[in-house]
Design a protein around this motif. Structure first.
Motif, mmCIF file in Angstrom:
data_model
loop_
_atom_site.group_PDB
_atom_site.id
_atom_site.type_symbol
_atom_site.label_atom_id
_atom_site.label_comp_id
_atom_site.label_asym_id
_atom_site.label_seq_id
_atom_site.Cartn_x
_atom_site.Cartn_y
_atom_site.Cartn_z
ATOM 1 N N LEU A 274 7.270 -7.916 -1.429
ATOM 2 C CA LEU A 274 5.943 -8.501 -1.613
ATOM 3 C C LEU A 274 4.843 -7.463 -1.411
ATOM 4 O O LEU A 274 3.848 -7.442 -2.147
ATOM 5 C CB LEU A 274 5.757 -9.666 -0.635
ATOM 6 C CG LEU A 274 6.579 -10.928 -0.948
ATOM 7 C CD1 LEU A 274 6.527 -11.896 0.236
ATOM 8 C CD2 LEU A 274 6.092 -11.607 -2.213
ATOM 9 N N THR A 275 5.018 -6.589 -0.418
ATOM 10 C CA THR A 275 4.042 -5.523 -0.201
ATOM 11 C C THR A 275 3.952 -4.605 -1.406
ATOM 12 O O THR A 275 2.851 -4.202 -1.827
ATOM 13 C CB THR A 275 4.411 -4.706 1.053
ATOM 14 O OG1 THR A 275 4.382 -5.560 2.205
ATOM 15 C CG2 THR A 275 3.451 -3.549 1.265
ATOM 16 N N LEU A 276 5.084 -4.269 -1.985
ATOM 17 C CA LEU A 276 5.094 -3.403 -3.166
ATOM 18 C C LEU A 276 4.334 -4.045 -4.317
ATOM 19 O O LEU A 276 3.505 -3.395 -4.972
ATOM 20 C CB LEU A 276 6.536 -3.107 -3.582
ATOM 21 C CG LEU A 276 6.705 -2.178 -4.784
ATOM 22 C CD1 LEU A 276 6.183 -0.785 -4.464
ATOM 23 C CD2 LEU A 276 8.169 -2.113 -5.207
ATOM 24 N N LEU A 277 4.564 -5.325 -4.570
ATOM 25 C CA LEU A 277 3.893 -5.994 -5.678
ATOM 26 C C LEU A 277 2.384 -6.070 -5.446
ATOM 27 O O LEU A 277 1.586 -5.806 -6.357
ATOM 28 C CB LEU A 277 4.471 -7.397 -5.866
ATOM 29 C CG LEU A 277 3.975 -8.159 -7.092
ATOM 30 C CD1 LEU A 277 4.367 -7.432 -8.370
ATOM 31 C CD2 LEU A 277 4.530 -9.575 -7.102
ATOM 32 N N VAL A 278 1.980 -6.416 -4.220
ATOM 33 C CA VAL A 278 0.553 -6.522 -3.915
ATOM 34 C C VAL A 278 -0.134 -5.169 -4.082
ATOM 35 O O VAL A 278 -1.232 -5.072 -4.656
ATOM 36 C CB VAL A 278 0.349 -7.057 -2.484
ATOM 37 C CG1 VAL A 278 -1.116 -6.946 -2.064
ATOM 38 C CG2 VAL A 278 0.798 -8.512 -2.388
ATOM 39 N N THR A 279 0.485 -4.104 -3.609
ATOM 40 C CA THR A 279 -0.166 -2.795 -3.653
ATOM 41 C C THR A 279 -0.109 -2.161 -5.043
ATOM 42 O O THR A 279 -0.974 -1.349 -5.376
ATOM 43 C CB THR A 279 0.452 -1.852 -2.616
ATOM 44 O OG1 THR A 279 1.890 -1.843 -2.749
ATOM 45 C CG2 THR A 279 0.100 -2.297 -1.201
ATOM 46 N N THR A 405 5.776 1.763 1.870
ATOM 47 C CA THR A 405 5.795 0.905 0.688
ATOM 48 C C THR A 405 4.387 0.687 0.152
ATOM 49 O O THR A 405 4.163 0.649 -1.068
ATOM 50 C CB THR A 405 6.443 -0.446 1.028
ATOM 51 O OG1 THR A 405 7.767 -0.231 1.520
ATOM 52 C CG2 THR A 405 6.527 -1.342 -0.210
ATOM 53 N N ARG A 406 3.418 0.542 1.054
ATOM 54 C CA ARG A 406 2.019 0.405 0.621
ATOM 55 C C ARG A 406 1.558 1.646 -0.143
ATOM 56 O O ARG A 406 0.913 1.536 -1.200
ATOM 57 C CB ARG A 406 1.111 0.179 1.834
ATOM 58 C CG ARG A 406 1.293 -1.147 2.508
ATOM 59 C CD ARG A 406 0.492 -1.267 3.783
ATOM 60 N NE ARG A 406 -0.947 -1.284 3.549
ATOM 61 C CZ ARG A 406 -1.836 -1.758 4.400
ATOM 62 N NH1 ARG A 406 -1.436 -2.251 5.568
ATOM 63 N NH2 ARG A 406 -3.106 -1.745 4.125
ATOM 64 N N VAL A 407 1.889 2.814 0.376
ATOM 65 C CA VAL A 407 1.486 4.054 -0.292
ATOM 66 C C VAL A 407 2.127 4.155 -1.672
ATOM 67 O O VAL A 407 1.464 4.454 -2.675
ATOM 68 C CB VAL A 407 1.866 5.267 0.581
ATOM 69 C CG1 VAL A 407 1.617 6.563 -0.175
ATOM 70 C CG2 VAL A 407 1.088 5.259 1.891
ATOM 71 N N ILE A 408 3.427 3.880 -1.733
ATOM 72 C CA ILE A 408 4.146 3.979 -3.007
ATOM 73 C C ILE A 408 3.586 2.981 -4.009
ATOM 74 O O ILE A 408 3.389 3.298 -5.193
ATOM 75 C CB ILE A 408 5.643 3.749 -2.776
ATOM 76 C CG1 ILE A 408 6.248 4.924 -1.997
ATOM 77 C CG2 ILE A 408 6.379 3.570 -4.107
ATOM 78 C CD1 ILE A 408 7.694 4.725 -1.600
ATOM 79 N N GLY A 409 3.307 1.755 -3.555
ATOM 80 C CA GLY A 409 2.784 0.740 -4.463
ATOM 81 C C GLY A 409 1.456 1.135 -5.077
ATOM 82 O O GLY A 409 1.239 0.967 -6.293
ATOM 83 N N VAL A 410 0.535 1.666 -4.266
ATOM 84 C CA VAL A 410 -0.766 2.087 -4.787
ATOM 85 C C VAL A 410 -0.596 3.206 -5.800
ATOM 86 O O VAL A 410 -1.234 3.207 -6.867
ATOM 87 C CB VAL A 410 -1.688 2.520 -3.628
ATOM 88 C CG1 VAL A 410 -2.954 3.171 -4.168
ATOM 89 C CG2 VAL A 410 -2.056 1.333 -2.759
#
Length: 511
Positions: A274-279, A405-410
């Protein structure tokens, strides 16, 4: 008989304030490069590729070092590792401030990347020293201060560089970091490591770091273009090979870097997904809106300069910091999954609306505010929920994986948005067509809407997997050492989120 050891020493308000100032100063130091990048390129004679290297170095090293910092915090104690990490960050900030050219500036950015590891270490301290009811709210405040510091850094970097020099925009935040670290060292009680008898899985550390490094560098290099086809194919293959090797090592390790059983628990892998999708959604918005504002105003754009773009996006930065502050509270009251669902709905509505109508700058500013608030609320809620759902001995590594995961998602979101704009760029003007932005906004809305489906799908998976998760907590080597049932009691999550930590399952079997 260990009841007398249960209550950890409670930090006073000065200690909490010192930790908050440290997060604020680190956020400022981390963000000064972005607005000053054109100035650095002029002053140091850097080309676009070298400028991109300066901008991405801290991000890459932060992603690599954060899981290591979290694991070391679990092993040796959050405060001890935090102080050592701050020595590295301070050295990097001063080195960047004194750098006469690109090599030392890059080395300073590499050392400053260690600051990203402060977040999981702060979460360890918060969970150790605060009651369970205040833990999630405190985690949200720490993230909000880091975000707020980033806003201060972005706004202040230009002023410092114009009135002093670009060197001082590194030196001044670093001096505040040093002062706050001294206060944290004197005022914050030490935290005893939960898993002090475990050895560090150095092969796992090296392989995970190499995997993240190859992945992040691969994204940066692929974005720059110009790679031969063989290299384009070799980079994903290298990342996959390193990841497979890391999993094999972790499965055989007695005390793995990341307990794969913890990673397989629904509370953990669902939070990462979920964090990956949001970011990813956040990364797409972050790239698309400034690009549209900067398009010349004689067409569909607004011709905004750097200062004007910053002012248009400022409400979004403020909203993001505010949402970080309340994300932990929202998770405790409503549950992280409900927060993510609301955030996904708000983001999808904003982006579909922007795809339909984006002819006024206020529409872009409003969309940025809504999406930044929603993303901050969702990611902080997931972070706070996970920090209190896992075993205390896994707090550092679990939260560090979410931070990465937040960094990768952005980064991934920005790459997707950049590819959409590049595909719609007019060869004659060199500018993206309006249709490219419309497509980008629509794709962002679809990506956000997938969050609703993912919340629903993972809810079913969580219900199906809950029994298996509880049983896996009893496998040999997964239970905490003797006596932690009492030691973890103060950190039991409130019933609102229904987490499945191993120690909760254990208490059920004892009764």
């Amino acid at each position: 008989m260990s009841d007398t050891l249960l209550p950890p020493p409670r930090p006073g308000r000065p200690a909490i304030a010192a930790l908050g100032v440290l997060a604020l100063a680190l956020g400022a130091l981390q963000s000064v490069v972005e607005p000053a990048l054109p100035l650095l390129q002029r002053e140091l004679g850097l080309g676009p590729s070298e400028g991109a290297l300066v901008a991405n170095t801290l991000l890459v090293t932060g992603a690599v070092l954060t899981p290591v910092a979290g694991k070391l915090g679990d092993r040796y104690g959050g405060k001890r590792v935090l102080l050592q990490l701050m020595a590295v960050v301070a050295a990097g900030g001063l080195l960047a401030g004194l750098a006469p050219g690109l090599p030392l500036l890059l080395l300073g950015q590499v050392l400053q990347g260690a600051m990203v590891g402060v977040l999981p270490l702060s979460f360890i301290l918060v969970r150790t020293h605060l009651p369970a009811g205040r833990t999630q709210a405190a985690i949200g405040v720490v993230v909000a201060l880091f975000t707020g510091g980033g806003m201060i850094g972005m706004l202040g970097a230009g002023l410092i560089a114009d009135h002093l020099s670009w060197h001082w925009m590194f030196v001044l935040p670093t001096l505040v970091v040093v002062a706050a670290t001294v206060l944290v060292a004197r005022l914050m009680p030490s935290d005893a490591p939960v898993r002090h008898d475990e050895r560090i899985d150095w092969p796992g550390v090296v392989l995970l770091s190499a995997t993240l490094l190859a992945f992040m560098l691969g994204l940066v290099l692929l974005t720059g273009g110009g790679l031969p086809p063989l290299a384009v194919c070799a980079l994903p293959a290298l990342v996959a090979l390193l990841a497979v090797a890391w999993v094999r090592v972790e499965r055989r390790a007695v005390a793995p870097m990341v307990d794969l059983r913890m990673l397989a628990r629904p509370a953990m892998w669902q939070a990462c997904l979920l964090t990956l999708l949001v970011t990813v959604t956040l990364g797409m918005v972050t790239l698309l809106l400034p690009q549209l504002l900067a398009v010349p105003g004689d067409g569909y754009g607004f011709g905004a300069g750097t200062t004007d773009i910053g002012l248009y996006l400022l409400p979004g930065a403020i909203a993001g910091a505010m949402s970080d502050a309340v994300g932990g509270i929202a998770a405790r009251r409503f549950g992280a999954r409900a927060v993510v669902a609301v955030a996904a709905l708000a983001t999808a509505a904003a982006m579909f609306g922007l795809a339909a109508q984006h002819g006024a700058a206020w529409q872009l500013a409003l969309a940025k505010t809504l999406t930044a608030f929603a993303a901050g609320l969702a990611t902080t809620a997931l972070l706070a929920d996970t920090a209190t759902a896992v075993d205390p001995g896994d707090t550092g590594i679990a939260t560090s994986l979410l931070v990465v995961t937040r960094v990768i998602g952005v980064v991934v979101g920005a790459q997707i948005a950049g590819a959409l704009l590049a595909a719609g760029t007019d060869a004659g003007t060199g500018l993206p067509a309006e249709a490219a932005f419309t497509t980008g906004f629509a794709v962002t809305g679809v990506t956000a809407a997938l969050g609703l489906l993912l919340v629903r799908a993972t809810r079913r998976a969580r219900g199906v997997g809950a029994q298996g998760t509880a049983e896996s907590a009893h496998t040999p080597g997964s239970a905490p050492p003797a006596g932690p049932a009492q030691a973890t009691a103060p950190h039991t999550p409130e019933p609102a989120h229904t987490p499945e930590p191993a120690h909760t399952a254990k208490k059920g079997t004892r009764s």
